[in-house]
Design a protein around this motif. Sequence first.
Motif, mmCIF file in Angstrom:
data_model
loop_
_atom_site.group_PDB
_atom_site.id
_atom_site.type_symbol
_atom_site.label_atom_id
_atom_site.label_comp_id
_atom_site.label_asym_id
_atom_site.label_seq_id
_atom_site.Cartn_x
_atom_site.Cartn_y
_atom_site.Cartn_z
ATOM 1 N N ARG A 162 -52.540 69.735 25.562
ATOM 2 C CA ARG A 162 -53.666 70.657 25.728
ATOM 3 C C ARG A 162 -54.024 70.748 27.203
ATOM 4 O O ARG A 162 -53.847 69.802 27.951
ATOM 5 N N LEU A 163 -54.574 71.869 27.573
ATOM 6 C CA LEU A 163 -55.053 72.068 28.937
ATOM 7 C C LEU A 163 -56.362 71.304 29.113
ATOM 8 O O LEU A 163 -57.263 71.391 28.278
ATOM 9 N N VAL A 164 -56.453 70.543 30.189
ATOM 10 C CA VAL A 164 -57.684 69.820 30.528
ATOM 11 C C VAL A 164 -58.167 70.326 31.885
ATOM 12 O O VAL A 164 -57.387 70.890 32.658
ATOM 13 N N PRO A 165 -59.448 70.157 32.190
ATOM 14 C CA PRO A 165 -59.984 70.709 33.439
ATOM 15 C C PRO A 165 -59.188 70.331 34.687
ATOM 16 O O PRO A 165 -58.974 71.166 35.568
ATOM 17 N N ARG B 57 -60.095 77.448 33.848
ATOM 18 C CA ARG B 57 -60.934 76.619 32.975
ATOM 19 C C ARG B 57 -61.380 77.338 31.701
ATOM 20 O O ARG B 57 -61.738 76.691 30.720
ATOM 21 N N LYS C 246 -51.404 74.240 25.976
ATOM 22 C CA LYS C 246 -50.847 74.890 27.161
ATOM 23 C C LYS C 246 -49.966 76.086 26.786
ATOM 24 O O LYS C 246 -50.016 77.126 27.445
ATOM 25 N N ASN D 122 -56.094 69.971 35.085
ATOM 26 C CA ASN D 122 -54.849 70.729 35.210
ATOM 27 C C ASN D 122 -55.042 72.053 35.940
ATOM 28 O O ASN D 122 -54.107 72.583 36.544
ATOM 29 N N CYS D 123 -56.230 72.613 35.864
ATOM 30 C CA CYS D 123 -56.459 74.007 36.268
ATOM 31 C C CYS D 123 -56.284 74.272 37.756
ATOM 32 O O CYS D 123 -56.086 75.417 38.154
ATOM 33 N N HIS E 69 -59.589 78.596 29.618
ATOM 34 C CA HIS E 69 -58.583 78.304 28.586
ATOM 35 C C HIS E 69 -58.651 76.860 28.074
ATOM 36 O O HIS E 69 -57.928 76.515 27.137
ATOM 37 N N VAL E 70 -59.477 76.025 28.681
ATOM 38 C CA VAL E 70 -59.639 74.643 28.231
ATOM 39 C C VAL E 70 -60.407 74.669 26.915
ATOM 40 O O VAL E 70 -61.393 75.396 26.802
ATOM 41 N N PRO E 71 -60.028 73.990 25.866
ATOM 42 C CA PRO E 71 -58.959 73.016 25.651
ATOM 43 C C PRO E 71 -57.785 73.573 24.850
ATOM 44 O O PRO E 71 -57.226 72.885 23.999
#
Length: 191
Positions: free
Chosen positions: A36-39, A49, A56, A41-42, A51-53
């Motif tokens: 999953r995308l986490v802050p 952000r 990916k 990563n952005c 797109h969090v969570p």
Amino acid sequence: HDKHVAVIGCGSVGSFTVDLLARSGVGQFTLVDPERLVPGNCVRHLADRSHVPKKKVDAVRDIIESKGFVAPGTTRTIDKHVTADLAAELLMNTDLVIDATANATVTGTLRTIASTIGKVNFIKVGLHREGGLIRVDRFGDGTSADDERPPFIDALPGTGPTYRENGCGDPISTTPPSSVLQAAATATNFA
């Protein structure tokens, strides 16, 4: 437009590689990444952000579809780790596989299966030395064992100890975003 590319690893380098390939006209994708995308990563990821969570793979698909680079429904997402069966499926059913995982097990699995199947192309892209070195390797048709390079890169003399880089898995990465974009552009040029 009729080409189908699988990208394994939709973190920083993988996400921008997908974007650049879609802008270049690739019409169909299979995206593979279990995370999953986490802050954190952005900073270096195609997705921001908002797109969090999301997973990916879903965030990257949503972005390239929303920009109109690919038609809705032409991007398959797989939010699992790569298995030998999945690697074989991707190698046999796509025009090109790009490994952007920075994971030696995934690369080894792809190499083993590609050599068994024969005449299968895939690209491995990675960043080393905190973004100071971009490495792209091409495997498959037109390559041989003589073309292979060592899998690990030693530290330059006088640079101190070498630390293992975990890419998107690091809580804080010192790799600059510009290196990520350069790596994605280089992978896209190889593709």
